[in-house]
Design a protein around this motif. Structure first.
Motif, mmCIF file in Angstrom:
data_model
loop_
_atom_site.group_PDB
_atom_site.id
_atom_site.type_symbol
_atom_site.label_atom_id
_atom_site.label_comp_id
_atom_site.label_asym_id
_atom_site.label_seq_id
_atom_site.Cartn_x
_atom_site.Cartn_y
_atom_site.Cartn_z
ATOM 1 N N ASP A 120 37.584 -20.292 95.244
ATOM 2 C CA ASP A 120 37.172 -19.884 96.590
ATOM 3 C C ASP A 120 37.186 -18.371 96.808
ATOM 4 O OD1 ASP A 120 37.025 -22.651 97.853
ATOM 5 O OD2 ASP A 120 39.056 -22.646 97.043
ATOM 6 N N PHE B 16 34.989 -22.087 101.307
ATOM 7 C CA PHE B 16 36.134 -22.841 101.834
ATOM 8 C C PHE B 16 35.972 -23.042 103.335
ATOM 9 C CE2 PHE B 16 40.446 -23.724 103.228
ATOM 10 C CZ PHE B 16 40.856 -24.638 102.268
ATOM 11 N N HIS C 275 42.121 -28.028 96.504
ATOM 12 C CA HIS C 275 41.306 -28.602 97.579
ATOM 13 C C HIS C 275 41.848 -29.959 98.036
ATOM 14 C CE1 HIS C 275 37.751 -26.004 96.009
ATOM 15 N NE2 HIS C 275 38.640 -25.311 96.677
ATOM 16 N N PRO D 161 42.804 -23.027 99.499
ATOM 17 C CA PRO D 161 41.862 -22.393 98.569
ATOM 18 C C PRO D 161 42.507 -22.008 97.250
ATOM 19 C CG PRO D 161 42.608 -20.791 100.173
ATOM 20 C CD PRO D 161 43.227 -22.108 100.574
#
Length: 425
Positions: free
Chosen positions: A198, A225, A172, A177
Protein backbone atom coordinates in the motif's frame (compact mmCIF):
# COMPACT_ATOMS: atom_id res chain seq x y z
CA UNK A 1 0.87 7.44 -23.53
CA UNK A 2 2.18 4.90 -21.06
CA UNK A 3 5.91 5.36 -20.61
CA UNK A 4 8.40 2.63 -19.74
CA UNK A 5 10.54 2.98 -16.62
CA UNK A 6 13.65 4.02 -18.55
CA UNK A 7 11.67 6.88 -20.12
CA UNK A 8 10.07 7.90 -16.82
CA UNK A 9 13.54 8.14 -15.27
CA UNK A 10 14.25 10.94 -17.76
CA UNK A 11 10.89 12.58 -18.38
CA UNK A 12 8.75 11.80 -15.32
CA UNK A 13 7.56 14.54 -12.98
CA UNK A 14 8.57 17.59 -15.01
CA UNK A 15 7.50 18.65 -18.50
CA UNK A 16 9.04 21.91 -19.72
CA UNK A 17 6.83 24.26 -21.70
CA UNK A 18 7.84 26.77 -24.39
CA UNK A 19 10.94 28.69 -23.35
CA UNK A 20 11.34 26.79 -20.07
CA UNK A 21 14.55 24.98 -19.03
CA UNK A 22 15.02 21.45 -20.33
CA UNK A 23 16.58 20.42 -17.03
CA UNK A 24 14.33 20.69 -14.00
CA UNK A 25 15.18 24.01 -12.30
CA UNK A 26 16.11 24.55 -8.67
CA UNK A 27 13.47 26.74 -7.03
CA UNK A 28 15.67 27.95 -4.19
CA UNK A 29 13.09 30.03 -2.37
CA UNK A 30 11.51 29.73 1.04
CA UNK A 31 8.36 31.66 0.13
CA UNK A 32 5.98 32.27 -2.76
CA UNK A 33 4.03 35.44 -3.57
CA UNK A 34 0.25 35.84 -3.99
CA UNK A 35 -1.83 38.82 -5.06
CA UNK A 36 -4.52 38.77 -2.40
CA UNK A 37 -4.97 37.77 1.20
CA UNK A 38 -7.84 35.50 0.19
CA UNK A 39 -5.57 33.49 -2.13
CA UNK A 40 -3.16 32.85 0.71
CA UNK A 41 -5.96 32.01 3.14
CA UNK A 42 -7.36 29.36 0.79
CA UNK A 43 -3.94 27.69 0.68
CA UNK A 44 -3.74 27.56 4.47
CA UNK A 45 -7.25 26.04 4.61
CA UNK A 46 -6.29 23.38 2.00
CA UNK A 47 -9.02 24.70 -0.28
CA UNK A 48 -6.54 25.40 -3.09
CA UNK A 49 -3.31 23.67 -4.05
CA UNK A 50 -0.13 25.68 -4.46
CA UNK A 51 3.09 26.75 -2.83
CA UNK A 52 3.52 29.22 -0.02
CA UNK A 53 6.36 27.94 2.18
CA UNK A 54 9.06 25.41 1.29
CA UNK A 55 8.80 23.60 4.62
CA UNK A 56 5.51 22.17 3.37
CA UNK A 57 6.07 22.00 -0.38
CA UNK A 58 8.41 23.25 -3.09
CA UNK A 59 8.11 22.84 -6.89
CA UNK A 60 11.56 21.26 -7.28
CA UNK A 61 10.86 18.72 -4.56
CA UNK A 62 7.37 18.00 -5.86
CA UNK A 63 8.58 17.39 -9.41
CA UNK A 64 11.04 14.76 -8.20
CA UNK A 65 8.44 13.18 -5.89
CA UNK A 66 6.06 12.94 -8.86
CA UNK A 67 8.75 11.19 -10.90
CA UNK A 68 9.36 8.61 -8.17
CA UNK A 69 5.61 8.11 -7.69
CA UNK A 70 5.29 7.46 -11.43
CA UNK A 71 8.15 4.95 -11.31
CA UNK A 72 6.48 3.11 -8.42
CA UNK A 73 3.01 3.33 -9.94
CA UNK A 74 1.65 5.42 -7.04
CA UNK A 75 -0.67 8.41 -6.97
CA UNK A 76 1.34 10.72 -4.72
CA UNK A 77 4.78 11.14 -3.24
CA UNK A 78 6.61 13.27 -0.69
CA UNK A 79 10.35 13.87 -0.45
CA UNK A 80 11.84 13.94 3.04
CA UNK A 81 15.20 14.94 4.45
CA UNK A 82 16.36 11.32 4.87
CA UNK A 83 15.27 7.71 4.52
CA UNK A 84 14.86 7.56 8.29
CA UNK A 85 12.47 10.51 8.13
CA UNK A 86 10.52 8.75 5.38
CA UNK A 87 10.09 5.58 7.43
CA UNK A 88 9.14 7.56 10.54
CA UNK A 89 6.59 9.69 8.67
CA UNK A 90 5.12 6.68 6.84
CA UNK A 91 4.28 4.98 10.15
CA UNK A 92 3.59 8.06 12.28
CA UNK A 93 1.05 9.32 9.72
CA UNK A 94 -1.32 6.56 10.88
CA UNK A 95 -0.04 5.76 14.38
CA UNK A 96 -0.32 7.76 17.58
CA UNK A 97 0.27 7.19 21.29
CA UNK A 98 -1.36 3.92 22.35
CA UNK A 99 -1.07 2.33 18.92
CA UNK A 100 0.92 -0.68 17.77
CA UNK A 101 2.49 -1.90 14.55
CA UNK A 102 4.40 -4.94 13.31
CA UNK A 103 7.66 -5.11 11.43
CA UNK A 104 10.01 -7.69 10.04
CA UNK A 105 12.96 -8.14 12.38
CA UNK A 106 15.63 -8.07 9.65
CA UNK A 107 15.29 -4.39 8.75
CA UNK A 108 18.09 -1.82 8.70
CA UNK A 109 19.64 -1.20 12.13
CA UNK A 110 18.73 2.48 12.23
CA UNK A 111 15.09 1.65 11.48
CA UNK A 112 15.17 -1.17 14.05
CA UNK A 113 16.25 1.34 16.69
CA UNK A 114 13.75 3.97 15.51
CA UNK A 115 10.86 1.52 15.76
CA UNK A 116 11.94 -0.41 18.84
CA UNK A 117 13.32 2.40 21.01
CA UNK A 118 12.52 5.92 19.85
CA UNK A 119 8.91 5.42 18.80
CA UNK A 120 8.26 3.60 22.07
CA UNK A 121 9.04 6.92 23.79
CA UNK A 122 6.15 8.39 21.80
CA UNK A 123 3.83 5.71 23.12
CA UNK A 124 3.83 3.64 19.92
CA UNK A 125 4.74 -0.01 20.41
CA UNK A 126 6.32 -2.22 17.77
CA UNK A 127 6.43 -6.02 17.58
CA UNK A 128 9.31 -7.57 15.62
CA UNK A 129 8.50 -10.81 13.82
CA UNK A 130 10.65 -13.23 11.89
CA UNK A 131 9.27 -13.26 8.33
CA UNK A 132 10.10 -16.96 8.13
CA UNK A 133 7.63 -17.82 10.89
CA UNK A 134 4.45 -19.56 9.78
CA UNK A 135 1.25 -17.55 9.32
CA UNK A 136 -0.21 -18.51 12.68
CA UNK A 137 2.86 -17.27 14.56
CA UNK A 138 2.87 -13.95 12.71
CA UNK A 139 -0.88 -13.41 12.93
CA UNK A 140 -0.63 -13.84 16.69
CA UNK A 141 1.29 -10.56 16.72
CA UNK A 142 -1.69 -8.56 15.45
CA UNK A 143 -3.71 -6.68 18.05
CA UNK A 144 -6.89 -4.58 17.93
CA UNK A 145 -4.71 -1.43 17.98
CA UNK A 146 -2.31 -2.63 15.25
CA UNK A 147 -2.12 0.01 12.50
CA UNK A 148 0.34 -1.30 9.88
CA UNK A 149 2.87 -3.94 8.88
CA UNK A 150 6.38 -2.90 7.75
CA UNK A 151 9.13 -4.71 5.86
CA UNK A 152 11.97 -4.25 3.37
CA UNK A 153 11.86 -5.70 -0.15
CA UNK A 154 15.50 -6.74 0.27
CA UNK A 155 16.65 -6.44 3.85
CA UNK A 156 19.63 -4.32 4.84
CA UNK A 157 22.15 -5.75 5.57
CA UNK A 158 21.15 -9.42 5.45
CA UNK A 159 19.74 -9.43 1.87
CA UNK A 160 16.66 -11.51 2.73
CA UNK A 161 13.78 -11.17 0.25
CA UNK A 162 10.35 -10.23 1.61
CA UNK A 163 7.33 -12.24 0.44
CA UNK A 164 5.37 -9.08 -0.33
CA UNK A 165 2.20 -10.76 -1.55
CA UNK A 166 2.00 -12.96 1.54
CA UNK A 167 2.34 -10.09 3.98
CA UNK A 168 0.03 -7.81 2.01
CA UNK A 169 -2.73 -10.42 2.25
CA UNK A 170 -2.05 -10.90 5.95
CA UNK A 171 -2.07 -7.16 6.67
CA UNK A 172 -5.28 -6.64 4.70
CA UNK A 173 -6.93 -9.54 6.50
CA UNK A 174 -6.43 -7.53 9.69
CA UNK A 175 -7.53 -4.25 8.12
CA UNK A 176 -4.14 -2.52 8.01
CA UNK A 177 -1.79 -1.41 5.20
CA UNK A 178 1.53 -2.95 4.24
CA UNK A 179 4.42 -0.48 4.12
CA UNK A 180 7.52 -1.63 2.21
CA UNK A 181 10.93 0.01 2.14
CA UNK A 182 11.98 -0.58 -1.48
CA UNK A 183 15.39 1.09 -1.25
CA UNK A 184 17.59 -1.81 -2.39
CA UNK A 185 15.42 -3.11 -5.21
CA UNK A 186 14.27 0.32 -6.51
CA UNK A 187 11.20 0.44 -8.77
CA UNK A 188 13.44 -0.65 -11.65
CA UNK A 189 13.64 -4.17 -10.20
CA UNK A 190 10.49 -4.39 -8.06
CA UNK A 191 7.25 -2.42 -7.81
CA UNK A 192 5.68 -3.56 -4.53
CA UNK A 193 2.27 -2.02 -5.35
CA UNK A 194 1.85 -4.70 -8.02
CA UNK A 195 1.97 -7.31 -5.24
CA UNK A 196 -0.52 -5.70 -2.87
CA UNK A 197 1.70 -3.29 -0.92
CA UNK A 198 0.00 0.00 0.00
CA UNK A 199 2.80 2.44 0.83
CA UNK A 200 6.43 2.46 -0.33
CA UNK A 201 9.40 4.25 1.19
CA UNK A 202 12.97 4.76 0.01
CA UNK A 203 16.20 6.13 1.25
CA UNK A 204 16.92 8.15 -1.89
CA UNK A 205 20.47 8.49 -0.55
CA UNK A 206 21.13 5.06 -2.00
CA UNK A 207 20.60 3.84 -5.59
CA UNK A 208 18.23 6.63 -6.60
CA UNK A 209 20.96 9.20 -6.02
CA UNK A 210 23.72 6.73 -6.77
CA UNK A 211 26.68 9.06 -6.24
CA UNK A 212 26.85 9.80 -2.48
CA UNK A 213 25.85 13.38 -3.24
CA UNK A 214 22.69 13.97 -1.15
CA UNK A 215 20.78 12.54 1.79
CA UNK A 216 17.05 12.09 1.29
CA UNK A 217 13.98 9.92 1.47
CA UNK A 218 10.60 9.54 -0.18
CA UNK A 219 7.17 8.15 0.67
CA UNK A 220 4.87 6.99 -2.13
CA UNK A 221 1.18 6.19 -1.65
CA UNK A 222 -0.53 3.66 -3.91
CA UNK A 223 -3.95 5.16 -3.23
CA UNK A 224 -5.33 1.63 -2.95
CA UNK A 225 -5.93 1.25 0.78
CA UNK A 226 -9.51 2.05 1.78
CA UNK A 227 -9.10 4.02 5.00
CA UNK A 228 -12.84 4.62 5.42
CA UNK A 229 -13.60 0.89 5.44
CA UNK A 230 -11.46 0.69 8.58
CA UNK A 231 -12.32 4.18 9.84
CA UNK A 232 -12.16 3.27 13.52
CA UNK A 233 -8.50 2.28 13.13
CA UNK A 234 -7.43 5.50 11.42
CA UNK A 235 -9.12 8.47 13.10
CA UNK A 236 -6.34 10.80 11.95
CA UNK A 237 -7.55 10.32 8.38
CA UNK A 238 -11.26 9.65 8.86
CA UNK A 239 -12.31 12.12 11.58
CA UNK A 240 -12.13 15.94 11.61
CA UNK A 241 -8.71 17.58 12.02
CA UNK A 242 -9.07 20.45 14.50
CA UNK A 243 -6.00 22.16 13.08
CA UNK A 244 -7.81 22.61 9.74
CA UNK A 245 -11.24 23.74 10.99
CA UNK A 246 -12.63 20.22 11.18
CA UNK A 247 -11.56 19.05 7.72
CA UNK A 248 -11.63 15.26 7.26
CA UNK A 249 -8.87 14.02 4.93
CA UNK A 250 -10.69 11.07 3.39
CA UNK A 251 -13.78 13.17 2.65
CA UNK A 252 -11.86 16.15 1.29
CA UNK A 253 -9.12 14.35 -0.65
CA UNK A 254 -10.31 10.78 -1.32
CA UNK A 255 -7.46 8.56 -2.45
CA UNK A 256 -4.98 11.35 -1.72
CA UNK A 257 -5.97 11.50 1.97
CA UNK A 258 -2.81 9.79 3.27
CA UNK A 259 -0.47 11.86 1.05
CA UNK A 260 -2.20 15.12 1.90
CA UNK A 261 -1.98 14.49 5.64
CA UNK A 262 1.74 13.76 5.30
CA UNK A 263 2.33 17.24 3.90
CA UNK A 264 -0.29 19.36 5.63
CA UNK A 265 0.15 17.93 9.12
CA UNK A 266 3.45 16.07 9.58
CA UNK A 267 5.65 18.20 7.35
CA UNK A 268 3.96 21.33 8.69
CA UNK A 269 4.72 20.38 12.30
CA UNK A 270 7.95 18.36 12.08
CA UNK A 271 9.59 19.92 9.03
CA UNK A 272 11.83 17.09 7.77
CA UNK A 273 11.69 18.45 4.24
CA UNK A 274 14.10 17.91 1.39
CA UNK A 275 16.10 20.93 0.25
CA UNK A 276 15.45 22.01 -3.37
CA UNK A 277 19.15 21.56 -4.18
CA UNK A 278 19.04 18.00 -2.85
CA UNK A 279 15.98 17.32 -4.99
CA UNK A 280 17.87 18.59 -8.03
CA UNK A 281 20.87 16.36 -7.31
CA UNK A 282 18.56 13.40 -6.72
CA UNK A 283 16.88 14.01 -10.06
CA UNK A 284 20.23 13.80 -11.85
CA UNK A 285 20.75 10.38 -10.25
CA UNK A 286 17.27 9.21 -11.21
CA UNK A 287 17.96 9.94 -14.87
CA UNK A 288 20.50 7.09 -14.98
CA UNK A 289 18.87 4.79 -12.41
CA UNK A 290 17.71 2.14 -14.90
CA UNK A 291 21.12 1.98 -16.55
CA UNK A 292 23.00 1.79 -13.29
CA UNK A 293 20.80 -0.89 -11.75
CA UNK A 294 21.49 -3.20 -14.66
CA UNK A 295 25.24 -2.77 -14.14
CA UNK A 296 25.03 -3.12 -10.35
CA UNK A 297 23.10 -6.37 -10.71
CA UNK A 298 25.30 -7.81 -13.47
CA UNK A 299 28.44 -7.08 -11.44
CA UNK A 300 26.96 -8.40 -8.20
CA UNK A 301 25.86 -11.64 -9.83
CA UNK A 302 29.40 -12.34 -11.02
CA UNK A 303 30.93 -11.41 -7.67
CA UNK A 304 28.42 -13.56 -5.75
CA UNK A 305 29.23 -16.54 -7.97
CA UNK A 306 32.94 -15.95 -7.41
CA UNK A 307 32.54 -15.64 -3.63
CA UNK A 308 30.44 -18.80 -3.49
CA UNK A 309 33.35 -20.77 -4.98
CA UNK A 310 36.08 -19.16 -2.88
CA UNK A 311 37.47 -21.56 -0.22
CA UNK A 312 37.91 -18.74 2.32
CA UNK A 313 34.22 -17.82 2.20
CA UNK A 314 31.88 -19.63 4.61
CA UNK A 315 28.55 -18.51 3.17
CA UNK A 316 26.97 -16.09 0.66
CA UNK A 317 23.47 -14.65 0.66
CA UNK A 318 22.43 -13.27 -2.73
CA UNK A 319 19.09 -14.22 -4.21
CA UNK A 320 20.49 -14.40 -7.74
CA UNK A 321 22.34 -17.62 -6.84
CA UNK A 322 20.30 -20.77 -7.71
CA UNK A 323 21.55 -22.35 -4.47
CA UNK A 324 20.20 -19.48 -2.37
CA UNK A 325 17.21 -19.98 -0.04
CA UNK A 326 15.62 -16.79 -1.43
CA UNK A 327 16.16 -17.72 -5.07
CA UNK A 328 12.50 -18.58 -5.75
CA UNK A 329 11.24 -15.41 -4.04
CA UNK A 330 13.83 -13.49 -6.03
CA UNK A 331 12.58 -14.99 -9.27
CA UNK A 332 9.02 -14.06 -8.32
CA UNK A 333 9.57 -10.46 -7.24
CA UNK A 334 12.94 -9.60 -8.81
CA UNK A 335 13.18 -11.58 -12.06
CA UNK A 336 15.35 -8.96 -13.80
CA UNK A 337 17.84 -8.62 -10.95
CA UNK A 338 17.74 -7.69 -7.29
CA UNK A 339 20.42 -5.18 -6.31
CA UNK A 340 24.15 -4.82 -5.96
CA UNK A 341 24.37 -5.72 -2.28
CA UNK A 342 25.74 -9.09 -1.18
CA UNK A 343 25.89 -10.46 2.37
CA UNK A 344 28.61 -13.03 3.10
CA UNK A 345 30.77 -14.41 5.86
CA UNK A 346 34.38 -15.54 5.93
CA UNK A 347 35.81 -18.62 7.55
CA UNK A 348 37.67 -17.50 10.64
CA UNK A 349 37.33 -14.80 13.29
CA UNK A 350 35.93 -11.28 13.35
CA UNK A 351 39.53 -10.03 13.46
CA UNK A 352 40.25 -11.81 10.19
CA UNK A 353 37.18 -10.21 8.64
CA UNK A 354 38.50 -6.82 9.71
CA UNK A 355 41.95 -7.61 8.25
CA UNK A 356 40.27 -8.56 4.98
CA UNK A 357 38.47 -5.21 4.82
CA UNK A 358 41.60 -3.30 5.84
CA UNK A 359 43.49 -5.02 3.03
CA UNK A 360 41.22 -3.78 0.24
CA UNK A 361 42.75 -1.23 -2.10
CA UNK A 362 40.08 0.71 -4.04
CA UNK A 363 37.02 -0.88 -2.41
CA UNK A 364 36.30 1.41 0.50
CA UNK A 365 35.12 0.78 4.06
CA UNK A 366 32.11 3.04 4.28
CA UNK A 367 28.86 3.41 6.18
CA UNK A 368 27.22 4.12 2.86
CA UNK A 369 25.81 1.49 0.54
CA UNK A 370 24.21 1.24 -2.91
CA UNK A 371 26.04 3.79 -4.98
CA UNK A 372 28.44 3.84 -7.93
CA UNK A 373 31.47 2.87 -5.85
CA UNK A 374 32.03 -0.56 -4.38
CA UNK A 375 32.18 -0.42 -0.59
CA UNK A 376 32.18 -2.81 2.35
CA UNK A 377 30.99 -2.81 5.95
CA UNK A 378 30.88 -5.10 8.97
CA UNK A 379 27.39 -4.39 10.42
CA UNK A 380 27.97 -5.89 13.88
CA UNK A 381 30.97 -3.56 14.29
CA UNK A 382 29.51 -0.54 12.52
CA UNK A 383 25.85 0.18 11.62
CA UNK A 384 24.41 -2.24 14.19
CA UNK A 385 27.00 -1.84 16.95
CA UNK A 386 24.45 -0.21 19.29
CA UNK A 387 22.45 -3.46 19.32
CA UNK A 388 23.10 -6.08 21.98
CA UNK A 389 24.08 -9.64 21.05
CA UNK A 390 20.47 -10.66 21.69
CA UNK A 391 19.16 -7.86 19.46
CA UNK A 392 21.64 -8.81 16.74
CA UNK A 393 20.32 -12.37 16.81
CA UNK A 394 16.74 -11.07 16.83
CA UNK A 395 17.53 -8.91 13.80
CA UNK A 396 19.17 -11.82 11.99
CA UNK A 397 22.59 -10.14 11.93
CA UNK A 398 25.32 -12.76 12.14
CA UNK A 399 28.53 -11.70 13.90
CA UNK A 400 30.52 -12.60 10.77
CA UNK A 401 28.20 -10.89 8.26
CA UNK A 402 30.01 -8.62 5.81
CA UNK A 403 27.90 -6.31 3.64
CA UNK A 404 29.48 -5.82 0.24
CA UNK A 405 27.89 -3.20 -2.00
CA UNK A 406 28.98 -3.75 -5.57
CA UNK A 407 29.43 -0.63 -7.66
CA UNK A 408 29.53 -0.06 -11.39
CA UNK A 409 33.30 -0.35 -11.84
CA UNK A 410 34.73 -3.07 -14.08
CA UNK A 411 33.80 -6.33 -12.40
CA UNK A 412 37.22 -7.87 -13.03
CA UNK A 413 38.82 -5.08 -11.03
CA UNK A 414 36.35 -5.62 -8.18
CA UNK A 415 37.11 -9.33 -8.04
CA UNK A 416 40.88 -8.72 -8.26
CA UNK A 417 40.72 -6.40 -5.24
CA UNK A 418 38.66 -8.90 -3.25
CA UNK A 419 41.07 -11.69 -4.19
CA UNK A 420 44.22 -9.85 -3.15
CA UNK A 421 42.65 -8.87 0.19
CA UNK A 422 41.55 -12.45 0.90
CA UNK A 423 45.11 -13.66 0.29
CA UNK A 424 46.22 -11.53 3.24
CA UNK A 425 44.19 -13.53 5.78
Amino acid sequence: MKKNLETLCIHGGYKPQKGEPQQMPIIQSTTFKYDTSEQMARLFDLQDSGYFYTRLANPSCDNVAKKIAALEGGIGGLLTSSGQAANFYAVFNICEAGDHFITSNNIYGGTFNLFGVTMKKLGIECTFIDPEWDDDQIEAAFRPNTKCFFGETISNPGCQVLDIERFAKMAHKHGVPLIVDNTFATPINCRPFEWGCDIVTHSTTKYMDGHSAQVGGVIVDSGNFDWDTHAEKFPGLTTPDASYHGLTYTKAFGKLAYSTKLVSQLMRDLGSMSAPMNAYILNLGLETLALRMRQHCANAQKVAEWLEKNPKVEWVNYCGLPSNKYYLLGQKYLPDGSCGVIAFGLKGTREEANRFMDGLEFISIATHVADARTCVLHPASHTHRQLSEEQLREAGIAADLIRLSIGIENVDDIIEDLEQALKKI
